[in-house]
Structure formats: structure tokens, C-alpha cells
Motif scaffolding. Structure first.
Motif, PDB file in Angstrom:
ATOM      1  N   VAL A   1      -1.671   6.090  10.317  1.00 39.66           N
ATOM      2  CA  VAL A   1      -1.876   5.887  11.591  1.00 39.66           C
ATOM      3  C   VAL A   1      -0.864   6.728  12.366  1.00 39.66           C
ATOM      4  CG1 VAL A   1      -1.945   4.269  13.774  1.00 39.66           C
ATOM      5  CG2 VAL A   1      -2.829   3.549  11.203  1.00 39.66           C
ATOM      6  N   ASP A   2      -1.434   7.515  13.524  1.00 36.76           N
ATOM      7  CA  ASP A   2      -0.598   8.232  14.296  1.00 36.76           C
ATOM      8  C   ASP A   2       0.489   7.502  14.816  1.00 36.76           C
ATOM      9  OD1 ASP A   2       0.380   9.553  17.033  1.00 36.76           O
ATOM     10  OD2 ASP A   2      -1.100  10.895  16.672  1.00 36.76           O
ATOM     11  N   PRO A   3       1.929   8.063  14.685  1.00 38.59           N
ATOM     12  CA  PRO A   3       3.111   7.230  15.134  1.00 38.59           C
ATOM     13  C   PRO A   3       3.047   6.915  16.716  1.00 38.59           C
ATOM     14  CG  PRO A   3       3.622   9.212  13.905  1.00 38.59           C
ATOM     15  CD  PRO A   3       1.992   9.564  14.258  1.00 38.59           C
TER      16      PRO A   3
ATOM     17  N   LYS B   1       0.883  -1.144  -0.118  1.00 36.95           N
ATOM     18  CA  LYS B   1      -0.077  -0.100   0.062  1.00 36.95           C
ATOM     19  C   LYS B   1       0.799   1.414   0.080  1.00 36.95           C
ATOM     20  CE  LYS B   1      -3.456   0.137   2.538  1.00 36.95           C
ATOM     21  NZ  LYS B   1      -4.677   0.193   3.540  1.00 36.95           N
ATOM     22  N   ARG B   2       1.978   1.269   0.708  1.00 36.35           N
ATOM     23  CA  ARG B   2       2.843   2.356   0.828  1.00 36.35           C
ATOM     24  C   ARG B   2       3.449   2.481  -0.637  1.00 36.35           C
ATOM     25  NH1 ARG B   2       5.100   0.360   5.716  1.00 36.35           N
ATOM     26  NH2 ARG B   2       7.273   0.155   4.667  1.00 36.35           N
ATOM     27  N   TYR B   3       3.862   1.617  -1.307  1.00 40.00           N
ATOM     28  CA  TYR B   3       4.433   1.460  -2.505  1.00 40.00           C
ATOM     29  C   TYR B   3       3.556   2.328  -3.698  1.00 40.00           C
ATOM     30  CZ  TYR B   3       8.400  -1.889  -1.451  1.00 40.00           C
ATOM     31  OH  TYR B   3       9.153  -2.489  -0.876  1.00 40.00           O
TER      32      TYR B   3
ATOM     33  N   LEU C   1       2.559   2.768   9.173  1.00 33.03           N
ATOM     34  CA  LEU C   1       1.487   2.003   9.145  1.00 33.03           C
ATOM     35  C   LEU C   1       0.519   2.867   8.493  1.00 33.03           C
ATOM     36  CD1 LEU C   1       0.256  -0.774   9.427  1.00 33.03           C
ATOM     37  CD2 LEU C   1      -0.446   0.113  11.963  1.00 33.03           C
ATOM     38  N   LEU C   2      -0.068   2.411   7.564  1.00 30.31           N
ATOM     39  CA  LEU C   2      -1.302   3.249   6.665  1.00 30.31           C
ATOM     40  C   LEU C   2      -2.631   2.615   7.456  1.00 30.31           C
ATOM     41  CD1 LEU C   2      -0.453   3.081   3.057  1.00 30.31           C
ATOM     42  CD2 LEU C   2      -0.277   5.069   4.378  1.00 30.31           C
ATOM     43  N   LYS C   3      -3.378   3.654   7.595  1.00 33.89           N
ATOM     44  CA  LYS C   3      -4.997   3.099   8.030  1.00 33.89           C
ATOM     45  C   LYS C   3      -5.476   2.199   7.113  1.00 33.89           C
ATOM     46  CE  LYS C   3      -5.699   7.910  10.134  1.00 33.89           C
ATOM     47  NZ  LYS C   3      -6.612   9.117  10.004  1.00 33.89           N
ATOM     48  N   SER C   4      -6.227   1.176   7.778  1.00 33.77           N
ATOM     49  CA  SER C   4      -6.786  -0.039   7.305  1.00 33.77           C
ATOM     50  C   SER C   4      -7.823   0.566   6.178  1.00 33.77           C
ATOM     51  CB  SER C   4      -7.300  -0.818   8.166  1.00 33.77           C
ATOM     52  OG  SER C   4      -8.384  -0.092   9.210  1.00 33.77           O
ATOM     53  N   ASP C   5      -8.656   1.562   6.481  1.00 33.50           N
ATOM     54  CA  ASP C   5      -9.613   1.876   5.689  1.00 33.50           C
ATOM     55  C   ASP C   5      -9.240   2.885   4.465  1.00 33.50           C
ATOM     56  OD1 ASP C   5      -9.194   3.849   7.408  1.00 33.50           O
ATOM     57  OD2 ASP C   5     -11.477   4.323   7.743  1.00 33.50           O
TER      58      ASP C   5
ATOM     59  N   VAL D   1      -7.545   4.083   1.264  1.00 29.67           N
ATOM     60  CA  VAL D   1      -7.145   3.862  -0.278  1.00 29.67           C
ATOM     61  C   VAL D   1      -6.072   4.584  -0.589  1.00 29.67           C
ATOM     62  CG1 VAL D   1      -8.135   3.397  -2.519  1.00 29.67           C
ATOM     63  CG2 VAL D   1      -9.426   2.842  -0.630  1.00 29.67           C
ATOM     64  N   PRO D   2      -4.925   4.035  -0.871  1.00 34.39           N
ATOM     65  CA  PRO D   2      -3.832   4.821  -1.469  1.00 34.39           C
ATOM     66  C   PRO D   2      -4.256   6.058  -2.632  1.00 34.39           C
ATOM     67  CG  PRO D   2      -3.099   2.619  -1.365  1.00 34.39           C
ATOM     68  CD  PRO D   2      -4.700   2.630  -1.120  1.00 34.39           C
ATOM     69  N   GLY D   3      -3.819   7.335  -2.255  1.00 32.14           N
ATOM     70  CA  GLY D   3      -4.117   8.183  -3.071  1.00 32.14           C
ATOM     71  C   GLY D   3      -5.322   8.832  -3.177  1.00 32.14           C
ATOM     72  N   ASP D   4      -6.460   8.157  -2.365  1.00 27.91           N
ATOM     73  CA  ASP D   4      -7.777   8.783  -2.262  1.00 27.91           C
ATOM     74  C   ASP D   4      -7.949   9.805  -0.944  1.00 27.91           C
ATOM     75  OD1 ASP D   4     -10.354   9.543  -2.316  1.00 27.91           O
ATOM     76  OD2 ASP D   4     -10.986   7.643  -1.723  1.00 27.91           O
ATOM     77  N   LEU D   5      -7.339  11.201  -1.154  1.00 28.64           N
ATOM     78  CA  LEU D   5      -7.430  12.097  -0.059  1.00 28.64           C
ATOM     79  C   LEU D   5      -8.576  12.688   0.264  1.00 28.64           C
ATOM     80  CD1 LEU D   5      -3.711  13.805  -1.107  1.00 28.64           C
ATOM     81  CD2 LEU D   5      -4.430  11.872   0.643  1.00 28.64           C
ATOM     82  N   GLY D   6      -9.811  12.542  -0.672  1.00 32.55           N
ATOM     83  CA  GLY D   6     -10.974  13.138  -0.325  1.00 32.55           C
ATOM     84  C   GLY D   6     -11.155  14.447  -1.032  1.00 32.55           C
ATOM     85  N   PHE D   7      -9.965  14.921  -1.871  1.00 34.48           N
ATOM     86  CA  PHE D   7      -9.992  16.066  -2.677  1.00 34.48           C
ATOM     87  C   PHE D   7     -10.443  15.780  -3.952  1.00 34.48           C
ATOM     88  CE2 PHE D   7      -7.800  19.144  -5.052  1.00 34.48           C
ATOM     89  CZ  PHE D   7      -8.236  20.376  -4.519  1.00 34.48           C
ATOM     90  N   ASP D   8     -11.696  16.191  -4.259  1.00 31.46           N
ATOM     91  CA  ASP D   8     -12.463  16.452  -5.471  1.00 31.46           C
ATOM     92  C   ASP D   8     -13.322  17.347  -5.655  1.00 31.46           C
ATOM     93  OD1 ASP D   8     -13.255  15.152  -7.799  1.00 31.46           O
ATOM     94  OD2 ASP D   8     -14.886  14.067  -6.650  1.00 31.46           O
ATOM     95  N   PRO D   9     -12.828  18.778  -5.830  1.00 30.91           N
ATOM     96  CA  PRO D   9     -13.427  19.765  -5.863  1.00 30.91           C
ATOM     97  C   PRO D   9     -14.563  19.757  -7.001  1.00 30.91           C
ATOM     98  CG  PRO D   9     -11.278  20.125  -6.400  1.00 30.91           C
ATOM     99  CD  PRO D   9     -11.264  18.912  -5.998  1.00 30.91           C
ATOM    100  N   LEU D  10     -14.168  19.181  -8.117  1.00 30.30           N
ATOM    101  CA  LEU D  10     -14.895  18.962  -9.261  1.00 30.30           C
ATOM    102  C   LEU D  10     -16.016  17.909  -9.234  1.00 30.30           C
ATOM    103  CD1 LEU D  10     -12.367  20.252 -12.092  1.00 30.30           C
ATOM    104  CD2 LEU D  10     -13.856  21.529 -10.751  1.00 30.30           C
ATOM    105  N   GLY D  11     -16.075  17.031  -8.386  1.00 32.91           N
ATOM    106  CA  GLY D  11     -17.012  15.928  -8.301  1.00 32.91           C
ATOM    107  C   GLY D  11     -16.713  14.983  -9.414  1.00 32.91           C
ATOM    108  N   LEU D  12     -15.480  14.461  -9.701  1.00 28.80           N
ATOM    109  CA  LEU D  12     -15.118  13.745 -10.893  1.00 28.80           C
ATOM    110  C   LEU D  12     -15.067  12.307 -10.332  1.00 28.80           C
ATOM    111  CD1 LEU D  12     -12.385  15.658 -12.704  1.00 28.80           C
ATOM    112  CD2 LEU D  12     -14.754  15.567 -13.167  1.00 28.80           C
ATOM    113  N   LYS D  13     -15.070  11.989  -9.041  1.00 30.19           N
ATOM    114  CA  LYS D  13     -14.744  10.671  -8.495  1.00 30.19           C
ATOM    115  C   LYS D  13     -16.003   9.908  -8.678  1.00 30.19           C
ATOM    116  CE  LYS D  13     -13.941   8.033  -4.339  1.00 30.19           C
ATOM    117  NZ  LYS D  13     -13.683   8.027  -2.881  1.00 30.19           N
ATOM    118  N   PRO D  14     -16.001   8.710  -9.485  1.00 30.53           N
ATOM    119  CA  PRO D  14     -17.367   8.040  -9.646  1.00 30.53           C
ATOM    120  C   PRO D  14     -17.888   7.158  -8.492  1.00 30.53           C
ATOM    121  CG  PRO D  14     -15.595   7.444 -11.135  1.00 30.53           C
ATOM    122  CD  PRO D  14     -14.939   8.159 -10.277  1.00 30.53           C
ATOM    123  N   GLU D  15     -19.207   7.115  -8.279  1.00 31.32           N
ATOM    124  CA  GLU D  15     -19.787   6.393  -7.164  1.00 31.32           C
ATOM    125  C   GLU D  15     -19.504   4.765  -7.638  1.00 31.32           C
ATOM    126  OE1 GLU D  15     -20.689   7.431  -4.556  1.00 31.32           O
ATOM    127  OE2 GLU D  15     -20.511   9.573  -4.981  1.00 31.32           O
TER     128      GLU D  15
END
Length: 226
Positions: free
Chosen positions: A150-152, A77-79, A162-166, A168-182
Motif C-alpha cells: 500500500v502507498d506509504p 504475509k510479510r514474513y 502494509l501489504l495490499k489486501s488482495d 498474494v505474497p510472491g505473486d508479482l504477475g510475472f509469468d512469461p512462460l505461462g506456468l501458473k496453473p488456473e
């Protein structure tokens, strides 16, 4: 009778045995601190890696150096997070190369005084710009770390970064144009497109840097002379 002084010979230790003992101690210490996930087979992680977004025919899962074979799920996931981040930075860099050189001498920024190949532009900007740039990058990285990691203080010693279990790599919730498909399938297609464009941009940015370092000419100048 005459007394003969016999030289005192200092006994020398068996260097071969000493080296073996030292190596044994080092090996034991390394094994004691090595993550347990790296000391067991990672066939499950390799299978999961082969199913990652971005593995396209005819090449499929491309890993000639075998990084996936030595990685656990969190490392994979880090890769992927690193690949996406570098791809995004490279896409911005490629745009910056082309736009920066195309508008040189006519831009409203910095009194239109920035000239020459793009690799020399940062050295020409005022010192105040560096502070703004560093603060912006630092804020972006802080946001990314809080979103995905995860908090160190809560991370086990044998699982650094360690990344949070939920997450998704790259999914930062930044989608100002609403392009992310449901739809999950459409989302995977969009992820693949971003990965492919990011990979191409990394190669392009490296090529731009190498070419400008080689002859001191801008990329736009090269295109115009073709």
C-alpha cells in the motif's frame, strides 16, 4: 568565640525511586506507540499461519522461535513475502555459483578474465557493471513495492509496511512462460514446490559461501575433487 565552618552536604535523591520513575515513563511511552495488533492475542493469526502453503508432514508448521505467535495477519504475509524473495534470490545465487565457476576462463563476458572462487568474482568485474547491477535491482524492487505494498501515504501509523489486501505474497504477475496453473489446488502445489526449493537454495548458498571463505577454493573445484 571561634566560628566552625560546617560543610554543606548536598542532598542526594533516592536513586531507586528515580530509576523506577524513568522506567515507568519509558514503558508508558513504548505502550503508547506500540501497534495495537501486537498488544492483543494472535491465536487467529497463528491458526491462519498453520494453514499456510509450505507446511508439510512430517514436520508440519515449523516455527521453533515462535515468530507466528507474536505476529498479526499482515506481519505473517510479510514474513512469507520475505521468505519467497530470499528463496528466489538464493536459487539464482546457487546457479550463479556453479555456472560462474564452471565457465571461468572461457566465457565471452569480461574478456574471460574473471577467475577464482565465485565469492571473488564481483570484485573483479569492471566498475560499469556495478551501475547496471544497482539499476536492475532498484527497478525490480520498485516494481515489487508498487505491486504488493500500500502507498506509504495511505498507511496507518500503527501498520507500517502494509501489504495490499488482495496481494498474494510472491505473486508479482510475472509469468512469461505461462506456468501458473488456473486451478487453485495446483497453484498451491506449485507454491509449495517453489518454497521447498527456495529453502534448500538458502541453505545451499549459505554453505557455498562458508566453504569458499573457509579454504578459498571454488565449489566446482570441490565437486571435481570428490
Amino acid at each position: 568565640s571561634r566560628k566552625v565552618n560546617t560543610p554543606y552536604i548536598i542532598p542526594t535523591p533516592n536513586t531507586g525511586n528515580m530509576k523506577l520513575a524513568i522506567l515507568s515513563l519509558l514503558a508508558g511511552s513504548a505502550a503508547a506507540f506500540a501497534p495495537s495488533s501486537m498488544m492483543k492475542t494472535s491465536s487467529t493469526s497463528l491458526k491462519a499461519a498453520e494453514d499456510l502453503v509450505g507446511a508439510l508432514p512430517p514436520v508440519g508448521f515449523f516455527d521453533p522461535l515462535g515468530f507466528a505467535e507474536k505476529a498479526d495477519e499482515n506481519t505473517m504475509k510479510r514474513y512469507r513475502e520475505a521468505e519467497l524473495t530470499h528463496g528466489r534470490v538464493s536459487m539464482l545465487a546457487v546457479i550463479g555459483f556453479l555456472v560462474g565457476e564452471k565457465v571461468e576462463g572461457s566465457s565471452f563476458l569480461f574478456d574471460a578474465s574473471i577467475k577464482g572462487p565465485a565469492i571473488s568474482h564481483l570484485g573483479q568485474v569492471p566498475e560499469g557493471f556495478w551501475a547496471i547491477l544497482l539499476i536492475t535491482i532498484g527497478a525490480a524492487e520498485q516494481f515489487r513495492a508498487e505491486k504488493g505494498w500500500v502507498d506509504p501515504s495511505e498507511v496507518p501509523v500503527d501498520q507500517p509496511g502494509l501489504l495490499k489486501s488482495d496481494y498474494v505474497p510472491g505473486d508479482l504477475g510475472f509469468d512469461p512462460l505461462g506456468l501458473k496453473p488456473e486451478d487453485p489446488e495446483e497453484f498451491m502445489i506449485m507454491q509449495t514446490k517453489e518454497l521447498q526449493n527456495g529453502r534448500l537454495a538458502m541453505l545451499a548458498a549459505a554453505g557455498f559461501l562458508a566453504q569458499e571463505l573457509a579454504d578459498g577454493k571454488g565449489i566446482v573445484e570441490h565437486f571435481q575433487s570428490m
